[in-house]
Scaffold this motif. Structure first.
Motif: not given
Length: 152
Positions: A35-39, A126-132, A140-152
């Protein structure tokens, strides 16, 4: 003309889960939002269906709905990390909640799965998945949505 109030279950419950799905080697599954155009990459998230639904049940249900992974399978281990994040609900999403609700409480779980676990996405969500590796997944979560790093 009288307008009847919406039933209480018409609103989202301001309690949700974040489920970090990982292997024993700490590779983390991320899914890309549809539901977003962002990565925008994230772990599994979702709200309780009812206020009295146990967080663990919410976690297992959301994992199954979003990834097709059965958290109750004998080779999986769902763990409540005993972490709760409380955050402001973005103004653009507040219409989903009862009037006056502006904060959400998110309970964090981990789900250990075998390496090479099959993933089946719900394409509406969701459109894609991957293992990192876990650090790369957090970045990857932080860069795609700043401020969420503390949630991992």
């Amino acid at each position: 003309m009288t307008i009847a109030p919406l039933p209480s279950n018409a609103f989202k419950v301001p309690q949700s889960v974040l489920v970090v799905i990982h292997t024993a080697a700490l590779d983390v599954l991320l899914i890309r939002r549809a539901d977003t155009e962002a990565d925008f990459w994230q772990s599994v998230t979702g709200s309780k269906d009812t206020p009295d639904e146990p967080f663990a049940l919410t976690a297992a249900r959301e994992v199954l709905e979003e990834t097709g992974i059965d958290a109750s399978a004998h080779d999986c281990a769902l763990t409540d990390w005993q972490i709760e994040n409380v955050y402001d609900i973005y103004p653009r999403w507040r219409w989903r909640y009862a009037p006056g609700v502006v904060r959400n409480t998110e309970r964090v779980f981990g789900l250990r799965v075998p390496a090479a676990t099959a993933v089946r996405l719900n394409p509406r969500e969701h459109t894609q998945w991957g293992w990192w590796p876990w650090r790369e997944a957090a970045d990857r979560c932080y860069l795609s949505h700043p401020g969420r790093l503390d949630r991992y």
